[in-house]
Design a protein around this motif. Structure first.
Motif, PDB file in Angstrom:
ATOM      1  N   PHE A  75      42.002  25.895  38.326  1.00  0.00           N
ATOM      2  CA  PHE A  75      42.764  26.497  37.244  1.00  0.00           C
ATOM      3  C   PHE A  75      43.018  25.493  36.125  1.00  0.00           C
ATOM      4  O   PHE A  75      43.360  24.329  36.387  1.00  0.00           O
ATOM      5  CB  PHE A  75      44.102  27.013  37.776  1.00  0.00           C
ATOM      6  N   LEU A 133      34.819  28.720  33.155  1.00  0.00           N
ATOM      7  CA  LEU A 133      34.875  30.166  33.336  1.00  0.00           C
ATOM      8  C   LEU A 133      36.154  30.727  32.726  1.00  0.00           C
ATOM      9  O   LEU A 133      37.236  30.165  32.887  1.00  0.00           O
ATOM     10  CB  LEU A 133      34.842  30.505  34.827  1.00  0.00           C
ATOM     11  N   GLN A 142      34.625  24.972  37.094  1.00  0.00           N
ATOM     12  CA  GLN A 142      33.913  24.925  38.367  1.00  0.00           C
ATOM     13  C   GLN A 142      32.899  23.792  38.325  1.00  0.00           C
ATOM     14  O   GLN A 142      31.889  23.883  37.636  1.00  0.00           O
ATOM     15  CB  GLN A 142      33.220  26.256  38.644  1.00  0.00           C
ATOM     16  N   TYR A 158      39.207  28.613  33.883  1.00  0.00           N
ATOM     17  CA  TYR A 158      38.989  27.859  35.104  1.00  0.00           C
ATOM     18  C   TYR A 158      37.790  26.941  34.897  1.00  0.00           C
ATOM     19  O   TYR A 158      36.942  27.190  34.040  1.00  0.00           O
ATOM     20  CB  TYR A 158      38.683  28.795  36.290  1.00  0.00           C
ATOM     21  N   TYR A 197      42.651  33.647  31.341  1.00  0.00           N
ATOM     22  CA  TYR A 197      42.678  32.424  32.132  1.00  0.00           C
ATOM     23  C   TYR A 197      41.408  31.613  31.872  1.00  0.00           C
ATOM     24  O   TYR A 197      40.336  32.180  31.677  1.00  0.00           O
ATOM     25  CB  TYR A 197      42.706  32.744  33.636  1.00  0.00           C
ATOM     26  N   PHE A 213      35.861  37.971  35.494  1.00  0.00           N
ATOM     27  CA  PHE A 213      35.333  36.708  34.979  1.00  0.00           C
ATOM     28  C   PHE A 213      34.136  36.936  34.080  1.00  0.00           C
ATOM     29  O   PHE A 213      33.342  37.864  34.273  1.00  0.00           O
ATOM     30  CB  PHE A 213      34.898  35.801  36.135  1.00  0.00           C
ATOM     31  N   GLY A 214      33.988  36.023  33.113  1.00  0.00           N
ATOM     32  CA  GLY A 214      32.755  35.943  32.355  1.00  0.00           C
ATOM     33  C   GLY A 214      31.722  35.157  33.142  1.00  0.00           C
ATOM     34  O   GLY A 214      32.004  34.660  34.234  1.00  0.00           O
ATOM     35  N   ALA A 215      30.537  35.026  32.564  1.00  0.00           N
ATOM     36  CA  ALA A 215      29.441  34.321  33.231  1.00  0.00           C
ATOM     37  C   ALA A 215      29.582  32.807  33.132  1.00  0.00           C
ATOM     38  O   ALA A 215      28.897  32.062  33.829  1.00  0.00           O
ATOM     39  CB  ALA A 215      28.100  34.752  32.671  1.00  0.00           C
ATOM     40  N   LEU A 240      41.248  39.945  38.297  1.00  0.00           N
ATOM     41  CA  LEU A 240      40.638  39.098  37.282  1.00  0.00           C
ATOM     42  C   LEU A 240      39.183  39.488  37.115  1.00  0.00           C
ATOM     43  O   LEU A 240      38.453  39.615  38.100  1.00  0.00           O
ATOM     44  CB  LEU A 240      40.700  37.626  37.686  1.00  0.00           C
ATOM     45  N   GLN A 259      31.507  23.361  43.895  1.00  0.00           N
ATOM     46  CA  GLN A 259      32.936  23.388  44.211  1.00  0.00           C
ATOM     47  C   GLN A 259      33.548  24.750  43.899  1.00  0.00           C
ATOM     48  O   GLN A 259      32.925  25.614  43.269  1.00  0.00           O
ATOM     49  CB  GLN A 259      33.660  22.313  43.387  1.00  0.00           C
ATOM     50  N   GLY A 260      34.777  24.907  44.339  1.00  0.00           N
ATOM     51  CA  GLY A 260      35.527  26.110  43.987  1.00  0.00           C
ATOM     52  C   GLY A 260      36.055  25.999  42.570  1.00  0.00           C
ATOM     53  O   GLY A 260      35.804  25.030  41.855  1.00  0.00           O
ATOM     54  N   LEU A 261      36.775  26.999  42.164  1.00  0.00           N
ATOM     55  CA  LEU A 261      37.297  27.041  40.809  1.00  0.00           C
ATOM     56  C   LEU A 261      38.633  26.303  40.723  1.00  0.00           C
ATOM     57  O   LEU A 261      39.462  26.385  41.629  1.00  0.00           O
ATOM     58  CB  LEU A 261      37.496  28.489  40.370  1.00  0.00           C
TER      59      LEU A 261
END
Lengths: 114, 115
Positions: free
Chosen positions: B45, B91, B37, B35, B33, B106-108, B104, B41-43
């Motif tokens: 998609f 992300l 950001q 995303y 996935y 996540f990467g950095a 999920l 704010q939030g993520l």
């Protein structure tokens, strides 16, 4: 459109106290919800999830409560520690999706005072 | 590797330039996935790949955004003719399979700044 939102942008608690972070959602069809923790400069990290057929789920020092009647969920952190300082996001699936395609709230920043 | 790897970690570019962001998911994870950001704010998609199926591109904000996943592993997100509003952290996340029950990872992230 559907939404997932957090009630407070910032929460400040004393070390050792319990923290409660709240979240509201609009999609009645959501089958599960997830809480993520994001520390500065890092990606979100999974904390705990809950399926819609449950009211409560406990993990290590964390509890998630789900109230489907009022479309509300909360994350409770027991004995909050400095390492808990981060931004916390609640998330739910987009529409009726059963994938990792999620809609996220805007996040609550938890500040832990020593 | 042990986690999701993203590169570059930071990218500063001029408005109008194209950028490519790379994601190397966890080995064996079939779902990937992207995303976005924005600051504070939030993520949001963007796009979702599952195995060899056609990707779900429903979150891409404009046709300047595209992504591919080669060999079911590494993915590249491309933004053409970048605009200042594209500035954000991008992300990538992967999971064992498509089910929402799969966590999920996540990467950095790749922080993109468009001047």
């Amino acid at each position: 459109g559907e939404s997932v939102g957090l009630h407070l942008p910032t929460l400040s608690v004393q070390e050792g106290d319990n923290s409660i972070i709240n979240c509201a959602y609009s999609n009645s069809a959501s089958d599960y919800f997830i809480w993520y923790k994001q520390e500065s400069g890092k990606g979100p990290q999974f904390i705990i999830d809950i399926r819609s057929n449950m009211d409560k789920r406990q993990g290590q020092r964390v509890t998630v409560l789900l109230n489907k009647t009022v479309k509300h969920l909360s994350l409770q952190i027991a004995a909050t520690q400095p390492g808990d300082s981060a931004v916390y996001f609640c998330a739910g699936p987009v529409g009726s999706s059963n994938t990792g395609k999620l809609i996220f709230g805007q996040g609550t920043t938890l500040q832990v005072k020593p | 590797g042990a986690g999701v790897s993203q590169s570059p970690s930071n990218k500063v570019t001029e408005k109008g330039k194209d950028v490519e962001l790379r994601c190397d998911p966890i080995s064996g994870h079939t779902a990937l996935y992207w995303y976005r950001q924005s600051l504070g704010q939030g993520l949001e998609f963007l796009i979702y790949f599952q195995g060899n199926s056609a990707p779900d591109k429903s979150g891409l904000p404009s046709d300047r955004f595209s992504a591919e996943r080669t060999g079911g592993s590494v993915s590249t997100l491309t933004i053409q003719r970048t605009q200042q509003e594209d500035s954000a952290v991008y992300l990538c996340a992967s999971s064992l399979g498509p089910s929402g029950a799969n966590v999920l990872t996540f990467g950095a992230g790749s922080r993109l700044t468009v001047l």
